[in-house]
Design a protein around this motif. Sequence first.
Motif, PDB file in Angstrom:
ATOM      1  N   MET A 302      69.858  44.518  70.056  1.00  0.00           N
ATOM      2  CA  MET A 302      70.091  44.446  71.476  1.00  0.00           C
ATOM      3  C   MET A 302      68.858  44.175  72.347  1.00  0.00           C
ATOM      4  N   GLN A 303      67.764  44.814  71.842  1.00  0.00           N
ATOM      5  CA  GLN A 303      66.785  44.766  72.012  1.00  0.00           C
ATOM      6  C   GLN A 303      66.064  43.155  72.228  1.00  0.00           C
ATOM      7  N   LEU A 304      65.963  43.115  70.854  1.00  0.00           N
ATOM      8  CA  LEU A 304      65.876  41.278  71.345  1.00  0.00           C
ATOM      9  C   LEU A 304      66.258  40.142  71.293  1.00  0.00           C
ATOM     10  N   LEU A 305      67.614  40.956  71.279  1.00  0.00           N
ATOM     11  CA  LEU A 305      68.699  39.435  71.626  1.00  0.00           C
ATOM     12  C   LEU A 305      68.745  39.785  73.792  1.00  0.00           C
ATOM     13  N   ARG A 306      68.262  40.581  74.067  1.00  0.00           N
ATOM     14  CA  ARG A 306      67.942  41.067  75.443  1.00  0.00           C
ATOM     15  C   ARG A 306      66.315  39.955  76.042  1.00  0.00           C
ATOM     16  N   SER A 307      65.664  39.850  74.756  1.00  0.00           N
ATOM     17  CA  SER A 307      64.162  39.106  75.207  1.00  0.00           C
ATOM     18  C   SER A 307      64.263  37.756  74.966  1.00  0.00           C
ATOM     19  N   VAL A 308      65.584  37.344  74.514  1.00  0.00           N
ATOM     20  CA  VAL A 308      65.571  35.426  74.581  1.00  0.00           C
ATOM     21  C   VAL A 308      66.501  35.368  75.705  1.00  0.00           C
ATOM     22  N   SER A 309      66.572  33.842  76.621  1.00  0.00           N
ATOM     23  CA  SER A 309      67.144  33.514  77.499  1.00  0.00           C
ATOM     24  C   SER A 309      67.494  32.081  76.908  1.00  0.00           C
ATOM     25  N   GLY A 310      69.023  32.259  77.895  1.00  0.00           N
ATOM     26  CA  GLY A 310      69.116  30.929  76.862  1.00  0.00           C
ATOM     27  C   GLY A 310      70.612  30.671  75.222  1.00  0.00           C
TER      28      GLY A 310
END
Length: 645
Positions: A302-310
């Motif tokens: 969840m933390q890594l996915l939140r850092s990625v836009s698009g």
Amino acid sequence: MSGIEDTPRSVRDIRSIFESSQKETEYKNPAYLTPQKNSNLSTKSKGDDISITSSITNDDASDDDEDIKPQVVSDSGGESEKNEAPIETLEERKNECLATKNRRKRFKIAEELYTTEEAYVSTLSLIHVEFKNRLKNDNGGYIVPTETLQQIFMNTEQLYTLHTLLRDKLKERIQNWQLRPRIGDIMKDMAPYFALYTTYMSMFERAIKTLNDMCSKNSSFAAVVRSIESDQICKNLKISQHMLGPVQRIPRYRMLLEDYIQRLTEDSADYPDVKTSLDKVASAANKANEDIAKLENFQLVMQLLRSVSGLGSLEDTLEDSKTPLIYIKHGKIQKMSRRKVQERFLFLFSELLLICKIEGQGKYKCNKKIHVSELMSVQDSCDPSLKHPFEVITKKCSFMLGGADKVDKQNWMQSLDRVLKGHEAAVVSSPNRLGLVAPVWIPDNGVSMCMSCERSFTPILRRHHCRACGKVFCYHCSDKKAFLSYDNSMSRVCTSCHGVLKSRDEPTDLTKSKRGLTVSSFYSLAAVDSCSNVDVESPLSKGTVQHGDISGNILVKNKDKDFQRFWCVVKDFSLHLFAGSYDKKAKKVIPIVGWTVAEPDEDNYSGFYLKIGHKNVDPIYLKFESEAEKETWYDVLTKASVLES
């Protein structure tokens, strides 16, 4: 005689007192023990008279049970004869000291169990009582639907009731420890109810997700969360972190009980209950450890996915995966695009590969989102555009990546290969994947001429990539179209690929059998495939002139011109300069037999430079990226200049 009869009775009374006393008193004999703690008991016999003298010193500061029985020394006939007979051995003393130490340690463990239980109940109270009460509105209801409350708070009410009872029992036991120094009976009675944690952990992931969704969608709910997290009772932790408390509690019980039972002997009254409760807690802890690993992985994902836009919404991203995403690896990497090398950031999960552009510190934008089911293979590459290249082949988009070094490259290839093997991917094992799998495109700067007719590209004669093989051609050699299975469309292909694809798609008389393909038709189609040399293979591996004694991208300067980058190859005692690493013809070939190879003596060429020259010929300067590369080229060029192979 009466004196004689009374004396043994007194000795027996003293021994009885020593053996039955529960107080931890030490009796020390200076003949055998340290002088600080003395216990002297002696009898002197003259005829029928026996006198007893004793000196007992109690060490109140020691908790060790050290019962040293008296030593009897008799003096008869004026001659002193000492019979040294210590009743307790040194080994027994050590055992008794160890027993006392274990008793003290058991109490400390029980005390720690109680204090941590009290803190844990406070955490449950924060979640179930305080947080829940703050979500109430003025009408006595809640600011969120009842179903949402159930998803967030799960079964915390049952856990709060259970552990409040356990805390009270432990508190009472600690207060009356001298009367009943044991905890096995309490833990044995409570252990069966730890099955509640299975329910809690199975619902935890959904609870955290609901909590985050409500914070983003419901402003009133988000305000309550911010309010309680800023309160002193939260101790600078987020609500989601407090909700991890129940997940970590069962392993704590196991750790304390394992330490406690090591301080017990098997004949202890507390041992059977502690052993039973430990078995039940260990079973729950094993399940908890698995769930903790899953939860930690979930939080990291969840933390890594939140850092990625698009990516769209997190919910859609997670639902796209058939199974929960498992984090594998992430890091910077080089990606070869059509025109240049780009720095990218890769996120690899069990079901997903993200290729992202770096936008800032800890912020990324997704450029490519590839499901693992689309991956076909990961293979090594010898492409010179990247230092440590490897290729990732997918159904719809294949590309070339480069690691920071050999170890990094190997780690990425192994991680991708491990994910690929763990997934049921439809790998095309045929050596000729023409039209079935997206090719890796050769970069534009790797070719300066058509890879078919060898005409040089100009602003008018432009480059065109064949969508079937990935090679670069001029317009005249790539003006055909063919149906490509991986793209499910008619696309531009080169003349050679068009012939192969057309032959593959055209039915023959042998393929019109009602029973399907015959053996003859199978071998006929196999012959068509085998006769094609069109694939994604680099020309560097086909034995062309590029495979010489040494090759690489080097900056070259001749006469008064500026440095230009060439793909340089030393072969047949000559230096070949190619405009592109995939070119079949060199721009210039320099025979270097008899030439001198040395470091430049000019001041403006200090560094990683070499100078090659000959009489009546302008010198040529070569610029390298490192001292090691310079030394390697110096050795090869020197040997070529003296006809030494």
